[in-house]
Motif scaffolding. Structure first.
Motif, PDB file in Angstrom:
ATOM      1  N   ALA A   3       0.748  -1.420   0.027  1.00 20.72           N
ATOM      2  CA  ALA A   3      -0.023  -0.014   0.007  1.00 20.72           C
ATOM      3  C   ALA A   3       0.968   1.204  -0.033  1.00 20.72           C
ATOM      4  O   ALA A   3       0.578   2.123  -0.591  1.00 20.72           O
ATOM      5  N   LEU A   4       2.081   1.282   0.669  1.00 20.49           N
ATOM      6  CA  LEU A   4       2.870   2.282   0.793  1.00 20.49           C
ATOM      7  C   LEU A   4       3.456   2.438  -0.505  1.00 20.49           C
ATOM      8  O   LEU A   4       3.824   3.811  -0.804  1.00 20.49           O
ATOM      9  N   ARG A   5       3.855   1.474  -1.302  1.00 19.19           N
ATOM     10  CA  ARG A   5       4.425   1.539  -2.452  1.00 19.19           C
ATOM     11  C   ARG A   5       5.976   1.961  -2.576  1.00 19.19           C
ATOM     12  O   ARG A   5       6.647   1.670  -3.421  1.00 19.19           O
ATOM     13  N   VAL A   6       6.423   2.682  -1.562  1.00 21.25           N
ATOM     14  CA  VAL A   6       7.669   3.214  -1.619  1.00 21.25           C
ATOM     15  C   VAL A   6       8.182   2.575  -0.414  1.00 21.25           C
ATOM     16  O   VAL A   6       7.440   2.659   0.749  1.00 21.25           O
ATOM     17  N   GLU A   7       9.702   2.456  -0.127  1.00 11.76           N
ATOM     18  CA  GLU A   7      10.106   1.763   1.054  1.00 11.76           C
ATOM     19  C   GLU A   7      10.155   2.997   2.230  1.00 11.76           C
ATOM     20  O   GLU A   7      10.448   4.225   1.678  1.00 11.76           O
ATOM     21  N   PRO A   8       9.486   2.694   3.165  1.00  6.03           N
ATOM     22  CA  PRO A   8       9.464   3.799   4.132  1.00  6.03           C
ATOM     23  C   PRO A   8      10.731   4.531   4.491  1.00  6.03           C
ATOM     24  O   PRO A   8      10.676   5.851   4.899  1.00  6.03           O
ATOM     25  N   GLN A   9      11.918   3.688   4.542  1.00  2.89           N
ATOM     26  CA  GLN A   9      13.102   4.377   4.658  1.00  2.89           C
ATOM     27  C   GLN A   9      13.490   5.266   3.679  1.00  2.89           C
ATOM     28  O   GLN A   9      13.949   6.517   3.956  1.00  2.89           O
ATOM     29  N   SER A  10      13.122   5.025   2.433  1.00  2.00           N
ATOM     30  CA  SER A  10      13.097   6.272   1.441  1.00  2.00           C
ATOM     31  C   SER A  10      12.252   7.329   1.750  1.00  2.00           C
ATOM     32  O   SER A  10      12.646   8.341   1.212  1.00  2.00           O
ATOM     33  N   ILE A  11      11.031   7.161   2.168  1.00  6.85           N
ATOM     34  CA  ILE A  11      10.287   8.303   2.439  1.00  6.85           C
ATOM     35  C   ILE A  11      10.883   9.349   3.606  1.00  6.85           C
ATOM     36  O   ILE A  11      11.060  10.432   3.465  1.00  6.85           O
ATOM     37  N   ALA A  12      11.635   8.558   4.469  1.00  4.35           N
ATOM     38  CA  ALA A  12      12.033   9.466   5.680  1.00  4.35           C
ATOM     39  C   ALA A  12      13.532  10.193   5.063  1.00  4.35           C
ATOM     40  O   ALA A  12      13.653  11.355   5.328  1.00  4.35           O
ATOM     41  N   MET A  13      14.259   9.359   4.063  1.00  6.15           N
ATOM     42  CA  MET A  13      15.368  10.286   3.527  1.00  6.15           C
ATOM     43  C   MET A  13      14.892  11.569   2.575  1.00  6.15           C
ATOM     44  O   MET A  13      15.538  12.463   2.638  1.00  6.15           O
ATOM     45  N   VAL A  14      13.840  11.247   1.757  1.00  6.05           N
ATOM     46  CA  VAL A  14      13.308  12.158   1.045  1.00  6.05           C
ATOM     47  C   VAL A  14      12.935  13.343   1.769  1.00  6.05           C
ATOM     48  O   VAL A  14      13.158  14.456   1.492  1.00  6.05           O
ATOM     49  N   GLY A  15      12.115  13.154   3.119  1.00  4.94           N
ATOM     50  CA  GLY A  15      11.817  14.163   3.929  1.00  4.94           C
ATOM     51  C   GLY A  15      13.091  14.862   4.349  1.00  4.94           C
ATOM     52  O   GLY A  15      12.848  16.128   4.378  1.00  4.94           O
ATOM     53  N   LEU A  16      14.141  14.169   4.871  1.00  3.86           N
ATOM     54  CA  LEU A  16      15.261  14.778   5.243  1.00  3.86           C
ATOM     55  C   LEU A  16      15.804  15.914   3.896  1.00  3.86           C
ATOM     56  O   LEU A  16      16.145  17.092   4.277  1.00  3.86           O
ATOM     57  N   GLY A  17      15.542  15.315   2.582  1.00  5.06           N
ATOM     58  CA  GLY A  17      16.011  16.053   1.573  1.00  5.06           C
ATOM     59  C   GLY A  17      15.323  17.193   1.398  1.00  5.06           C
ATOM     60  O   GLY A  17      15.721  18.543   1.190  1.00  5.06           O
ATOM     61  N   VAL A  18      14.025  17.131   1.558  1.00  8.02           N
ATOM     62  CA  VAL A  18      12.867  17.951   1.355  1.00  8.02           C
ATOM     63  C   VAL A  18      13.452  19.403   2.399  1.00  8.02           C
ATOM     64  O   VAL A  18      13.515  20.380   2.020  1.00  8.02           O
ATOM     65  N   TYR A  74       7.253  16.195   8.639  1.00  7.31           N
ATOM     66  CA  TYR A  74       6.297  15.104   8.356  1.00  7.31           C
ATOM     67  C   TYR A  74       6.537  13.957   7.837  1.00  7.31           C
ATOM     68  O   TYR A  74       6.601  12.776   8.489  1.00  7.31           O
ATOM     69  N   LEU A  75       7.558  14.117   6.650  1.00  7.31           N
ATOM     70  CA  LEU A  75       7.821  12.694   5.810  1.00  7.31           C
ATOM     71  C   LEU A  75       8.884  12.062   6.720  1.00  7.31           C
ATOM     72  O   LEU A  75       8.919  10.627   6.839  1.00  7.31           O
ATOM     73  N   VAL A  76       9.743  12.650   7.382  1.00  4.79           N
ATOM     74  CA  VAL A  76      10.699  12.176   8.036  1.00  4.79           C
ATOM     75  C   VAL A  76      10.269  11.310   9.215  1.00  4.79           C
ATOM     76  O   VAL A  76      10.411  10.208   9.466  1.00  4.79           O
ATOM     77  N   VAL A  77       9.164  11.937  10.098  1.00  2.72           N
ATOM     78  CA  VAL A  77       8.681  11.173  11.153  1.00  2.72           C
ATOM     79  C   VAL A  77       7.936   9.873  10.804  1.00  2.72           C
ATOM     80  O   VAL A  77       8.010   8.921  11.208  1.00  2.72           O
ATOM     81  N   PHE A  78       7.040  10.124   9.495  1.00  4.87           N
ATOM     82  CA  PHE A  78       6.178   9.332   8.984  1.00  4.87           C
ATOM     83  C   PHE A  78       7.028   7.900   8.626  1.00  4.87           C
ATOM     84  O   PHE A  78       6.678   6.975   8.990  1.00  4.87           O
ATOM     85  N   GLY A  79       8.241   8.289   7.823  1.00  2.00           N
ATOM     86  CA  GLY A  79       9.087   7.210   7.189  1.00  2.00           C
ATOM     87  C   GLY A  79       9.755   6.387   8.482  1.00  2.00           C
ATOM     88  O   GLY A  79       9.680   5.408   8.289  1.00  2.00           O
ATOM     89  N   SER A  80      10.387   7.310   9.332  1.00  2.00           N
ATOM     90  CA  SER A  80      11.193   6.653  10.253  1.00  2.00           C
ATOM     91  C   SER A  80      10.334   5.877  11.171  1.00  2.00           C
ATOM     92  O   SER A  80      10.854   4.728  11.535  1.00  2.00           O
ATOM     93  N   ILE A  81       9.131   6.084  11.443  1.00  2.00           N
ATOM     94  CA  ILE A  81       8.299   5.262  12.512  1.00  2.00           C
ATOM     95  C   ILE A  81       8.002   3.903  11.660  1.00  2.00           C
ATOM     96  O   ILE A  81       8.063   2.939  12.232  1.00  2.00           O
ATOM     97  N   LEU A  82       7.395   4.319  10.360  1.00  2.00           N
ATOM     98  CA  LEU A  82       6.988   3.002   9.662  1.00  2.00           C
ATOM     99  C   LEU A  82       8.173   1.904   9.394  1.00  2.00           C
ATOM    100  O   LEU A  82       8.079   0.909   9.512  1.00  2.00           O
ATOM    101  N   THR A  83       9.420   2.658   9.073  1.00  2.00           N
ATOM    102  CA  THR A  83      10.700   1.814   9.298  1.00  2.00           C
ATOM    103  C   THR A  83      10.550   0.950  10.280  1.00  2.00           C
ATOM    104  O   THR A  83      10.899  -0.233  10.153  1.00  2.00           O
ATOM    105  N   ILE A  84      10.474   1.564  11.575  1.00  2.00           N
ATOM    106  CA  ILE A  84      11.002   0.712  12.598  1.00  2.00           C
ATOM    107  C   ILE A  84       9.685  -0.274  12.868  1.00  2.00           C
ATOM    108  O   ILE A  84      10.264  -1.465  13.181  1.00  2.00           O
ATOM    109  N   VAL A  85       8.820   0.075  12.866  1.00  2.00           N
ATOM    110  CA  VAL A  85       7.362  -0.834  13.234  1.00  2.00           C
ATOM    111  C   VAL A  85       7.354  -2.048  12.137  1.00  2.00           C
ATOM    112  O   VAL A  85       7.525  -2.936  12.403  1.00  2.00           O
ATOM    113  N   LEU A  86       7.458  -1.783  10.781  1.00  2.00           N
ATOM    114  CA  LEU A  86       7.502  -2.724  10.080  1.00  2.00           C
ATOM    115  C   LEU A  86       8.789  -3.656  10.053  1.00  2.00           C
ATOM    116  O   LEU A  86       8.599  -4.742  10.050  1.00  2.00           O
ATOM    117  N   ALA A  87       9.568  -3.141  10.281  1.00  2.00           N
ATOM    118  CA  ALA A  87      11.112  -4.026  10.442  1.00  2.00           C
ATOM    119  C   ALA A  87      10.512  -4.966  11.602  1.00  2.00           C
ATOM    120  O   ALA A  87      11.208  -6.210  11.673  1.00  2.00           O
TER     121      ALA A  87
END
Lengths: 768, 140
Positions: free
Chosen positions: B62-77, B122-135
């Protein structure tokens, strides 16, 4: 390495080769145009504001000292790169080598030209790092790696000391600009921080220039390819320390502390290194020790500090650079051609390698200090300066004499003996070197001869302006000559030749004897270095074993115990508990909703502590968290409350998932540690409460709060102060925090996934 | 993953609502309680709920993108939003504002690099939490 350079050379290393030759050559030519202006006593300053708020400027000072160094760096750099294009041009990593060498040259040029001490320090570190890469260029050899690391750690440690010294000096002088600092010498010398500044600067200079007792890294640095040794040892790296002392001389030189530290360290290094050089049979190693001798001599004469001594130092600096670069390049050619560098094996090469022999002999004669080479003039002026000293005359002259006599013998051993006599068997049949490699030694040897015959040129161009800069007085007259009269210095020269000749005659038995003496000597610096490193590693292992147990409970125990004890002690020491708390009136002020939340939180806490099920515990902890969120809401901090609520929810989910993996709490045979944890919890709780109450009793400084309340809307167009602070006023902090969040997430991910996948097999890479 | 029909059915609605609510919280954050941090937490909660109901692989799909990528993109943004100010001669991380269609009495539509920065948070928090929870959930 020479072995890697095959017999059919690629066209001079390809584009990397030509670029690397053109850059230093162009810099050299460009610098030459400044020679007349500098020779007439000008000092050229140029500046660019780099970090104006920190008073860091990229400013350039071009005076006699920096110009001499810059010309040597770029000139010898061009010859060395020309040489390397042929010597290493076929090495598969040649472009990488060129990159390191260029970075190194850039660092050296920046270092000598910098007018700002901070910029100087940055370039200083550039040379440290790039020399690490150059020395460890043959990175597949353990010896190279060890030598590189040793050089990095020794010079890097000195660099840190230097940084501390620079900061102190900058504060004392009120500026980091050298052109300002150098004119404040009297004030700096009278300042109470003068002694620490000198010690820190000298720690940097002595490690970089390998003065005793930091001398051991330099001979090991011979693990580098020969062109690197030639470059590092003649004009650059190791001279950086000498440069620093010369540069700082007008500001911090001229005191007893300076005089005795430099003359004793320099003189001892010079003599000690000359004796060590006699012990070696590998010609490259011998040359390495003679570099130490030269550095010692330069330090000795900077310390002596009279105008004559500075003059002699500047002259010897150029003299040494010319002959040392030539000799290193020469031994590279010999090694390349014959396959050996052993002084005992090489004999009679003169007939097979006539051009190399000419360059080597001229350079060696200069090193021995025989007329008409410039080396003779250099030695004469060292003696003259030494003999005229009021203070420490015997020590300085004696050290210079001993070192020169030994140099005379060494010159014969390394550069004359191999080319004369009967041709001896070598691993490869001797043959003349290629033109590209011969150019360097020939040009440098030619210059040694030219400056010897026409000393007026080097005097006017380099030595006189250099002396003005180092001595800090542009009126000192410099008058170099090859021979004028029979004086004390000249007679001392003759005695030097005689002594040197005797040492040369007995050098073999002397070498054997020295070998035995050093075998018996219990103090060995190089193995001692290993012991220090081993000790450091053992200490690191020991503290890791004790602090990093890998048990989460222990980590938490350590963290909270430290917090409780440290804060508790601070409160006690500061007597911050002297508040008067009227408990009954505080309690009267509580409304029903406050009591409800209080009971809610207290019940959650007590249940968490008492339950034997983790599930119950984590749910109860969640209750506590939600209670705290309610408190935030009651005291109108909705942002914090929402965050607290969400985090609590997620924590419960996370811990619930993780719990499936954890062992049961009441395993048989496990000691219940909960009483201890209870004591710790209550302790930390009491301390935190005490801190909070103490804070509430005191006056709260509302300046920041007021500032944000007033400016939030007009300046940042936001009414939610918490959010405005996060994303606007303190956005850089927030950025740092979210970077931490990402790193933590990635680390957790790697840890969790690391247990799933096997590591990629390292052996596969090696095979490929 | 829980095999609960009620949870499964409710989740479909709740996740959509939580995500919408998270964006609402993100956008109102500058003037009212909310912001990138809270928004990211709410958004992550939505997907955590989804993971509990439908399992991790369905969540990743459902996410389509790896959550860690979302976090990194957020950091970049966030970094890009900070660096943006430099092009206007301001110090790093100075807010840049544009009021679209502003008139004398009305601010119009405020657009700012500060909002972009908050989206990065937003993206960093979102991606980081999902990275940890899913893993963590996949590990167990």
């Amino acid at each position: 390495m020479a072995e890697a350079a095959g017999e059919v050379p690629r066209a001079a290393g390809g584009p990397a080769g030509w670029i690397s030759i053109l850059i230093p050559a162009a810099i050299f030519v460009w610098l030459v145009q400044f020679v007349p202006a500098i020779a007439s006593g000008e000092v050229i300053l140029w500046a660019y504001d780099w970090v104006p708020s920190l008073d860091i400027r990229l400013s350039v000072i071009l005076d006699g000292l920096s110009l001499t160094f810059a010309l040597l760096i770029s000139g010898i750099g061009a010859l060395v790169t020309l040489y390397s294009a042929r010597y290493l041009g076929n090495h598969p990593e040649y472009p990488r080598f060129v990159l390191y060498l260029m970075a190194f040259m850039f660092g050296m040029l920046g270092l000598v030209l910098a007018d700002n001490l901070i910029a100087l320090f940055v370039f200083w570190e550039v040379t440290t790092i790039s020399s690490y890469l150059l020395i460890g260029f043959n990175s597949d050899e353990a010896k190279s790696r060890r030598s590189a690391l040793q050089a990095l750690l020794v010079t890097g440690t000195g660099g840190l000391a230097l940084l501390a010294g620079i900061i102190m000096l900058g504060n004392v002088a009120g500026s980091f600009e050298l052109s300002v600092i150098l004119s404040q010498g009297d004030m700096i010398r009278a300042h109470p921080l003068y002694a620490p500044i000198v010690i820190l600067f000298l720690a940097g200079a002595f490690t970089k220039s390998a003065q005793f007792p930091f001398h051991f890294w330099l001979p090991n640095a011979m693990a580098a390819p020969t062109p690197v040794s030639a470059y590092l040892h003649s004009a650059t790296m190791v001279k950086a320390g000498v440069f620093l002392m010369a540069r700082m001389n007008p500001a911090i030189g001229g005191t007893d502390l300076w005089f005795w530290t430099l003359t004793i360290a320099g003189g001892f290094t010079a003599v000690f290194a000359s004796i060590l050089a006699m012990r070696q049979t590998d010609i490259k190693q011998v040359l390495a020790y003679t570099t130490l001798m030269a550095l010692g001599t330069l330090t000795l004469f900077i310390g002596a500090g009279t105008s004559d001594a500075i003059k002699a130092m500047m002259l010897f600096l150029v003299v040494h650079s010319l002959y040392k670069a030539a000799l290193f390049l020469m031994i590279g050619i010999v090694d390349h051609a014959t396959g050996t560098r052993e002084a005992e094996v090489l004999r009679g090469l003169g007939r097979k390698m006539p051009v190399t022999a000419v360059a080597a002999v001229v350079a060696a004669v200069s090193m021995a200090g025989i007329p008409p080479l410039v080396g003779f003039i250099g030695k004469e002026f060292l003696y003259k300066a030494g003999l005229e000293l009021d203070q420490g005359m015997f020590w300085v002259t004696g050290a210079a004499f001993a070192a020169s006599a030994l140099m005379f013998a060494v010159a014969g051993i390394v550069a004359l003996r191999p080319f004369f006599g009967k041709l001896a068997e070598t691993p490869k049949p001797a043959h003349e070197g290629p033109v590209m490699m011969l150019t360097g030694p020939l040009v440098l040897a030619g210059l040694s001869l030219y400056f010897g015959l026409f000393p007026d040129t080097i005097e006017a161009w380099l030595v006189a302006p250099g002396t003005w800069a180092v001595y800090g007085d542009p009126t000192v007259s410099v008058d170099l000559y090859l021979f004028r009269e029979v004086n004390a210095a000249f007679i001392l020269s003759l005695v030097t030749f005689a002594t040197g000749a005797v040492i040369y005659a007995i050098h073999r038995p002397l070498r054997n004897w020295l070998g035995r003496v050093f075998e018996a000597n219990p103090i060995k610096f190089d193995p001692g270095w290993d012991q220090v490193l081993d000790g450091l590693k053992a200490l690191a292992a020991w503290q890791t074993r004790h602090l990093q147990s890998g048990v989460l409970q222990r980590y938490l125990f350590t963290v909270f115990a430290t917090l409780g004890v440290a804060v508790g002690l601070t409160i006690w020491a500061r007597d911050a508990l002297a508040f008067d708390l009227d408990l009954s009136s505080e309690l009267d002020g509580l409304l029903f909703k406050h009591w409800a939340v209080l009971i809610f939180v207290a019940a959650g806490s007590i249940l968490t502590a008492l339950t034997s099920s983790r599930m119950t515990a984590i749910v109860c902890l969640g209750v506590v968290g939600i209670g705290v969120a309610l408190i935030f809401i009651m005291f109108s901090a909705p942002d914090v409350a929402i965050t607290q609520l969400l985090v609590e929810t997620l924590v419960v989910v996370l811990v619930a998932v993780a719990m499936l993996k954890l062992p049961h709490l009441d395993l048989p045979g496990r000691r219940d540690k909960r009483p201890w944890h209870g004591v710790l919890s209550i302790g930390v709780g009491v301390v935190s409460s005490a801190v909070l109450i103490a804070v509430m009793q005191g006056d709260i400084d509302r300046r920041l709060t007021d500032y944000f309340e007033i400016t939030s809307w007009p300046e940042a167009y936001g009414r939610n102060i918490v959010n405005v602070i996060l994303v606007d006023f303190r956005a850089l902090d927030t950025f740092g925090e979210i970077a931490v969040v990402v790193v933590a997430a990635l680390a957790a991910y790697a840890l969790l996934r690391g247990t799933h996948y096997k590591k990629p097999v390292a052996a596969k890479e090696d095979e490929a | 993953m829980m095999n609960s029909l009620i949870l499964n059915a409710a989740t479909r609605l709740l996740v959509a609502l939580l995500l919408l609510f998270s964006i609402y919280m993100l956008l109102r954050g500058h003037n009212l309680p909310g912001g990138g941090f809270i928004g990211g937490l709410i958004g992550a909660t939505g997907f955590v709920l989804y993971a509990i109901a439908h399992g991790c692989s369905a969540t990743r799909a459902a996410l389509r993108v790896e959550p860690q990528s979302i976090a990194m993109v957020g950091l970049g943004v966030a970094l890009a939003a900070g660096v943006f100010a430099v092009f206007f001669g301001d110090a790093l991380f100075t807010g840049q504002w544009l009021f679209l269609g502003a008139t004398e009495d009305d601010y119009g539509l405020p657009l700012s690099s500060v909002l972009v920065f908050d989206i990065g948070v937003y993206l960093v928090v979102f991606g980081s939490i999902l990275t940890i929870v899913l893993a963590l959930e996949e590990e167990v």
